[in-house]
Scaffold this active site. Structure first.
Site, PDB file in Angstrom:
ATOM      1  N   GLU A 245       0.826  -1.214   0.000  1.00 18.17           N
ATOM      2  CA  GLU A 245       0.000   0.000   0.000  1.00 18.17           C
ATOM      3  C   GLU A 245       0.858   1.261   0.000  1.00 18.17           C
ATOM      4  O   GLU A 245       0.501   2.265  -0.636  1.00 18.17           O
ATOM      5  CB  GLU A 245      -0.946  -0.013   1.207  1.00 18.17           C
TER       6      GLU A 245
ATOM      7  N   HIS B 215     -10.987  -5.959   8.030  1.00 20.42           N
ATOM      8  CA  HIS B 215     -11.662  -5.675   6.769  1.00 20.42           C
ATOM      9  C   HIS B 215     -12.988  -4.946   6.964  1.00 20.42           C
ATOM     10  O   HIS B 215     -13.821  -4.948   6.053  1.00 20.42           O
ATOM     11  CB  HIS B 215     -11.914  -6.975   5.989  1.00 20.42           C
TER      12      HIS B 215
END
Length: 338
Positions: A58, A128
């Site tokens: 990321e 998540h």
């Protein structure tokens, strides 16, 4: 499980690719359509040089987006889940947001957009399912938006791509499959920094953003006595059933629409703010402070905040963590009766 793409988001990226030859879309699994199919078909249409996969990094995705934007490309990077913006948050906060300022306007990363699915989906657990918008709210130099539906998703994403400032677009993932609208096929934008009044009212202001807005809509119906059982009916005082609720979608987290919010609360005198993030330090706290500052003498009751819990997002019992319609209903009744 995910067979069809979210058309509005795919359409917006397709328009960006078609109207600006410098646009590139990239991220983990993006070339294959992405885990939520939000980029399905784009690689086939626009080629592997403009729609491509990245390593699982990321920080690398955001860093590359900043570099591409600084060189004049329109960069649309996808972080697969908002929970994983944290590995790239240094790049967003210390590089993208400050690039124009620290260079005295000589350089900027304004053509950078980061898309990321956020909020709970029913089975994501603590890595998540998080709402992370509050971590970006105090950062000057970036925009943060969160659409509630396909129409908003397309319009806000196109505004983000064309904004002169770096923008983080947080897409509530549960709405990928549960929210259905007739979305205009045209190229259109929705202004960043502007809240949307979904229902006008005079007795109480109800503010939310993203998926919890639908719990707010259900709560308004319950308050009016629509679709409730006889056992529930006795818990809702008759004098509250005619309460006029003004429902506002904040829509843009940064910058946020202070004027619309404050004017609404000045009119109604009561306010309930609903979000999925943990209670401490969430976006609702900043909104509450601004209302307290600008509308204190108009308040008829304390500002009520309804949020997630100050715990990691649970493995089980997500429905107990998220603000549901009953929690919102209780909050509105408490505020109306004060």
């Amino acid at each position: 499980m995910y067979q069809q793409p979210p058309p509005a988001i795919g359409e917006a990226q397709g328009i960006a690719l078609a109207t600006d030859e410098t646009t590139c879309v990239f991220g983990e699994d993006v070339a294959f359509g992405g885990v939520f199919r939000a980029t399905a078909g784009l690689r086939e249409q626009y080629g592997p040089e403009r729609v491509f996969n990245t390593p699982i990094s990321e920080q690398g995705i955001v860093g590359m987006a900043i570099g591409m934007a600084a060189l004049g490309h329109t960069a649309i990077g996808e972080i697969q889940f908002a929970d994983y913006t944290f590995p790239g948050i240094d790049q967003i906060i210390n590089e993208a947001s400050k690039f124009r300022y620290r260079s005295g306007g000589q350089f900027n990363a304004g053509k950078m957009t980061i898309r990321t699915p956020c909020q709970a989906v029913g089975h994501g657990a603590h890595y998540h399912s998080q709402s992370v918008e509050q971590f970006f709210m105090p950062i000057p130099g970036i925009n943060v938006v969160m659409p509630r539906s396909p129409i908003q998703a397309k319009g806000l994403l196109l505004s983000a791509v064309r904004s002169p400032d770096p923008t983080v677009v947080m897409e509530p993932k549960i709405l990928y499959r549960s929210s259905v609208e007739q979305v205009p096929v045209d190229d259109y934008t929705i202004p960043i920094g502007q809240a949307d009044i979904l229902r006008k009212g005079s007795d109480i202001t109800l503010i939310s953003w993203g998926a919890p807005l639908y719990s707010c809509m259900q709560a308004i119906d319950l308050l009016a006595g629509n679709g409730i059982s006889e056992s529930m009916e006795k818990h809702i005082p008759k004098e509250l059933r005619n309460a006029s609720v003004e429902l506002i979608d904040l829509q843009s987290i940064l910058p946020w629409d202070r004027e619309t919010i404050v004017n609404s609360v000045k009119k109604t005198g009561r306010c309930v703010i609903v979000c999925e993030a943990p209670m401490t330090g969430n976006v609702g706290a900043e909104i509450s402070a601004e209302i307290q500052k600008q509308a204190f003498l108009h308040l008829e009751a304390p500002i009520k905040r309804i949020a997630g819990l100050d715990t990691p997002f649970p493995h089980i019992g997500e429905l107990f963590y998220k603000p549901d319609a009953l929690r919102v209903l209780d909050g509105m009744m408490e505020t109306l009766k004060y």
